[in-house]
Design a protein around this motif. Structure first.
Motif, PDB file in Angstrom:
ATOM      1  N   VAL A   1      10.097  10.160   3.173  1.00 13.08           N
ATOM      2  CA  VAL A   1      10.071   9.009   3.950  1.00 13.08           C
ATOM      3  C   VAL A   1       8.642   8.885   4.440  1.00 13.08           C
ATOM      4  O   VAL A   1       7.912   9.742   5.032  1.00 13.08           O
ATOM      5  N   ILE A   2       8.155   7.602   4.380  1.00 15.18           N
ATOM      6  CA  ILE A   2       6.759   7.232   4.763  1.00 15.18           C
ATOM      7  C   ILE A   2       6.809   6.533   6.148  1.00 15.18           C
ATOM      8  O   ILE A   2       7.524   5.577   6.430  1.00 15.18           O
ATOM      9  N   THR A   3       6.259   7.197   6.817  1.00 13.59           N
ATOM     10  CA  THR A   3       5.887   6.858   8.354  1.00 13.59           C
ATOM     11  C   THR A   3       5.283   5.592   8.567  1.00 13.59           C
ATOM     12  O   THR A   3       4.148   5.459   7.866  1.00 13.59           O
ATOM     13  N   CYS A   4       5.650   4.437   9.161  1.00 12.85           N
ATOM     14  CA  CYS A   4       4.863   3.177   9.395  1.00 12.85           C
ATOM     15  C   CYS A   4       4.251   3.019  10.744  1.00 12.85           C
ATOM     16  O   CYS A   4       5.175   2.831  11.663  1.00 12.85           O
ATOM     17  N   TRP A   5       3.155   2.862  11.092  1.00 12.20           N
ATOM     18  CA  TRP A   5       2.794   2.389  12.368  1.00 12.20           C
ATOM     19  C   TRP A   5       1.918   1.153  12.385  1.00 12.20           C
ATOM     20  O   TRP A   5       1.248   0.891  11.595  1.00 12.20           O
ATOM     21  N   ASN A   6       2.084   0.323  13.441  1.00 10.75           N
ATOM     22  CA  ASN A   6       1.199  -0.609  13.767  1.00 10.75           C
ATOM     23  C   ASN A   6       0.369  -0.433  15.080  1.00 10.75           C
ATOM     24  O   ASN A   6       0.324   0.469  15.422  1.00 10.75           O
ATOM     25  N   GLU A   7      -0.190  -1.629  15.509  1.00 13.54           N
ATOM     26  CA  GLU A   7      -0.947  -1.547  16.567  1.00 13.54           C
ATOM     27  C   GLU A   7      -0.586  -0.815  17.870  1.00 13.54           C
ATOM     28  O   GLU A   7      -1.241  -0.168  18.677  1.00 13.54           O
ATOM     29  N   LYS A   8       0.666  -1.309  18.164  1.00 12.70           N
ATOM     30  CA  LYS A   8       1.715  -0.906  19.028  1.00 12.70           C
ATOM     31  C   LYS A   8       1.723   0.647  19.230  1.00 12.70           C
ATOM     32  O   LYS A   8       1.415   1.267  20.476  1.00 12.70           O
ATOM     33  N   ASP A   9       1.903   1.201  17.959  1.00 14.79           N
ATOM     34  CA  ASP A   9       2.192   2.546  17.879  1.00 14.79           C
ATOM     35  C   ASP A   9       1.051   3.455  18.039  1.00 14.79           C
ATOM     36  O   ASP A   9       0.854   4.552  18.620  1.00 14.79           O
ATOM     37  N   LEU A  10      -0.226   2.538  17.697  1.00 10.16           N
ATOM     38  CA  LEU A  10      -1.487   3.410  17.849  1.00 10.16           C
ATOM     39  C   LEU A  10      -2.072   2.977  19.262  1.00 10.16           C
ATOM     40  O   LEU A  10      -3.214   3.323  19.701  1.00 10.16           O
ATOM     41  N   ASN A  11      -1.547   2.214  20.131  1.00  6.98           N
ATOM     42  CA  ASN A  11      -2.091   1.891  21.406  1.00  6.98           C
ATOM     43  C   ASN A  11      -3.226   1.060  21.487  1.00  6.98           C
ATOM     44  O   ASN A  11      -4.333   1.211  22.159  1.00  6.98           O
TER      45      ASN A  11
ATOM     46  N   ALA B   1       0.804  -1.303   0.185  1.00 10.75           N
ATOM     47  CA  ALA B   1      -0.203   0.163   0.087  1.00 10.75           C
ATOM     48  C   ALA B   1       0.794   1.175   0.025  1.00 10.75           C
ATOM     49  O   ALA B   1       0.367   2.348  -0.050  1.00 10.75           O
ATOM     50  N   GLU B   2       2.308   1.100   0.264  1.00 13.88           N
ATOM     51  CA  GLU B   2       3.123   2.009   0.042  1.00 13.88           C
ATOM     52  C   GLU B   2       2.904   2.896  -1.235  1.00 13.88           C
ATOM     53  O   GLU B   2       3.190   4.128  -1.320  1.00 13.88           O
ATOM     54  N   THR B   3       2.696   2.154  -2.330  1.00 13.34           N
ATOM     55  CA  THR B   3       2.307   2.871  -3.532  1.00 13.34           C
ATOM     56  C   THR B   3       1.414   3.804  -3.924  1.00 13.34           C
ATOM     57  O   THR B   3       1.422   4.878  -4.479  1.00 13.34           O
ATOM     58  N   VAL B   4       0.257   3.438  -2.804  1.00 11.10           N
ATOM     59  CA  VAL B   4      -0.631   4.354  -2.930  1.00 11.10           C
ATOM     60  C   VAL B   4      -0.457   5.788  -2.405  1.00 11.10           C
ATOM     61  O   VAL B   4      -0.864   6.916  -2.604  1.00 11.10           O
ATOM     62  N   LEU B   5       0.500   5.736  -1.244  1.00 10.65           N
ATOM     63  CA  LEU B   5       0.926   6.975  -0.553  1.00 10.65           C
ATOM     64  C   LEU B   5       1.881   7.591  -1.247  1.00 10.65           C
ATOM     65  O   LEU B   5       1.955   8.764  -1.509  1.00 10.65           O
ATOM     66  N   ARG B   6       2.732   6.854  -2.077  1.00 15.28           N
ATOM     67  CA  ARG B   6       3.664   7.661  -3.095  1.00 15.28           C
ATOM     68  C   ARG B   6       2.889   8.273  -4.205  1.00 15.28           C
ATOM     69  O   ARG B   6       3.165   9.361  -4.495  1.00 15.28           O
ATOM     70  N   GLU B   7       1.786   7.903  -4.574  1.00 13.49           N
ATOM     71  CA  GLU B   7       0.997   8.565  -5.564  1.00 13.49           C
ATOM     72  C   GLU B   7       0.257   9.618  -4.882  1.00 13.49           C
ATOM     73  O   GLU B   7       0.252  10.864  -5.684  1.00 13.49           O
ATOM     74  N   ALA B   8      -0.117   9.701  -3.648  1.00 10.90           N
ATOM     75  CA  ALA B   8      -0.586  11.028  -2.972  1.00 10.90           C
ATOM     76  C   ALA B   8       0.530  11.866  -2.707  1.00 10.90           C
ATOM     77  O   ALA B   8       0.226  13.254  -2.998  1.00 10.90           O
TER      78      ALA B   8
ATOM     79  N   LEU C   1      -0.359   2.439   7.808  1.00  7.74           N
ATOM     80  CA  LEU C   1      -0.935   1.688   9.041  1.00  7.74           C
ATOM     81  C   LEU C   1      -0.945   0.311   8.549  1.00  7.74           C
ATOM     82  O   LEU C   1      -1.650  -0.228   7.867  1.00  7.74           O
ATOM     83  N   SER C   2       0.193  -0.529   9.061  1.00  9.75           N
ATOM     84  CA  SER C   2       0.395  -1.866   8.568  1.00  9.75           C
ATOM     85  C   SER C   2       0.638  -2.657   9.783  1.00  9.75           C
ATOM     86  O   SER C   2       1.794  -2.601  10.375  1.00  9.75           O
ATOM     87  N   SER C   3       0.108  -4.039   9.633  1.00  8.64           N
ATOM     88  CA  SER C   3       0.445  -5.014  10.665  1.00  8.64           C
ATOM     89  C   SER C   3      -0.311  -6.183  10.567  1.00  8.64           C
ATOM     90  O   SER C   3      -1.668  -6.159   9.948  1.00  8.64           O
ATOM     91  N   PRO C   4       0.206  -7.324  10.689  1.00  7.97           N
ATOM     92  CA  PRO C   4      -0.603  -8.614  10.506  1.00  7.97           C
ATOM     93  C   PRO C   4      -1.916  -8.798  11.600  1.00  7.97           C
ATOM     94  O   PRO C   4      -2.927  -9.142  10.960  1.00  7.97           O
ATOM     95  N   ALA C   5      -1.790  -7.894  12.373  1.00  6.27           N
ATOM     96  CA  ALA C   5      -2.964  -7.617  13.443  1.00  6.27           C
ATOM     97  C   ALA C   5      -4.404  -7.133  12.721  1.00  6.27           C
ATOM     98  O   ALA C   5      -5.473  -7.365  13.143  1.00  6.27           O
TER      99      ALA C   5
END
Length: 260
Positions: free
Chosen positions: A201-211, A67-74, A85-89
């Motif tokens: 640089v694209i910031t990446c957050w998972n569930e822990k980053d979002l509490n 999905a980083e390609t979507v953000l690069r387009e933006a 926002l990416s995580s197996p969870a």
């Protein structure tokens, strides 16, 4: 500082997508992907307002690493920064769990004036995520947008459809707006924009980053349960007709069979 947050989704380019036999959900890795068309229109609406207000535009997408390609387009179109926002969870989240993740991301980003969503995603057609995020955050939401008419330091003026009626209203910030292809065309990207997008640089957050608790999101936490999914089968029979008389014979037979 004024801030607009735009949410974009990666969706399949065609209907030729495999179905997971266990979860009955789409296997998104099985098809080429694109940015959801309505979401690009939402991005364009935010960028148009940015010209007037000098606001920061933050692009956000929830999905796998691709999905980083979507953000690069933006970023190429003119967004200032991007968050993945990416995580197996998060895998298998329905609209409720998705809205929970997106709302948590908004809270982590900080103060904002406007949230922009595409009205509908072409791979789900639920039109639920934007309104649900607004509900999670307890802010006003505008659906069925016709056009944005103006903006002030504390509010936005717009027109929306309510049945057969056009409503004109002023909404105080913060609020969420759902945008579709009916609300304007997307400006073509530029080479200069592409070059700038590659530098960021694209910031990446998972569930822990979002509490967020991993058990509160994803497939197993989703109240929506997909019982079964089927791919439509198109079965057609072809018959070659050599002349007009043969065509008329087929028409006559069909009319005769319908009268029985």
């Amino acid at each position: 500082m004024k801030r607009y947050i735009v949410f974009l989704k990666q969706v399949p380019q065609s209907t030729r997508v495999e179905i997971d036999p266990v979860t009955n959900t789409l296997k998104r890795s099985s098809a080429l992907c694109q940015t959801n068309p309505d979401d690009l229109c939402a991005l364009q609406a935010a960028l148009n307002l940015k010209k007037e207000t000098q606001a920061e535009v933050v692009a956000v997408s929830m999905g796998p690493g691709s999905a980083e390609t979507v953000l690069r387009e933006a970023l190429q179109h003119g967004a200032d920064r991007a968050v993945l926002l990416s995580s197996p969870a998060f895998a298998g989240s329905d609209t409720w769990c998705t809205s929970k993740v997106l709302a948590a991301a908004v809270q982590k980003i900080g103060t904002f004036d406007l949230l922009f969503f595409g009205r509908m995603a072409i791979d789900g057609d639920t039109a639920q995520v934007g309104p649900e995020v607004a509900g999670q955050l307890g802010i006003p939401q505008v659906t069925q947008l016709i056009r944005i008419e103006g903006i002030t330091p504390s509010s936005i003026w717009l027109a929306k459809r309510a049945g057969n009626v056009c409503q004109q209203m002023e909404i105080a910030f913060p609020c969420a707006v759902m945008v579709s292809k009916e609300n304007g065309e997307v400006a073509p990207p530029t080479l200069a924009g592409w070059r700038e997008a590659q530098k960021k640089v694209i910031t990446c957050w998972n569930e822990k980053d979002l509490n967020l608790d991993a058990g509160s999101v994803g497939l197993h936490a989703s109240p929506t349960k997909v019982v079964s999914t089927e791919v439509p089968q198109n079965k057609k029979s072809l018959q070659w007709l050599v002349d007009g008389a043969a065509v008329m014979q087929v028409i006559y037979q069909n009319i005769h069979s319908q009268k029985k």
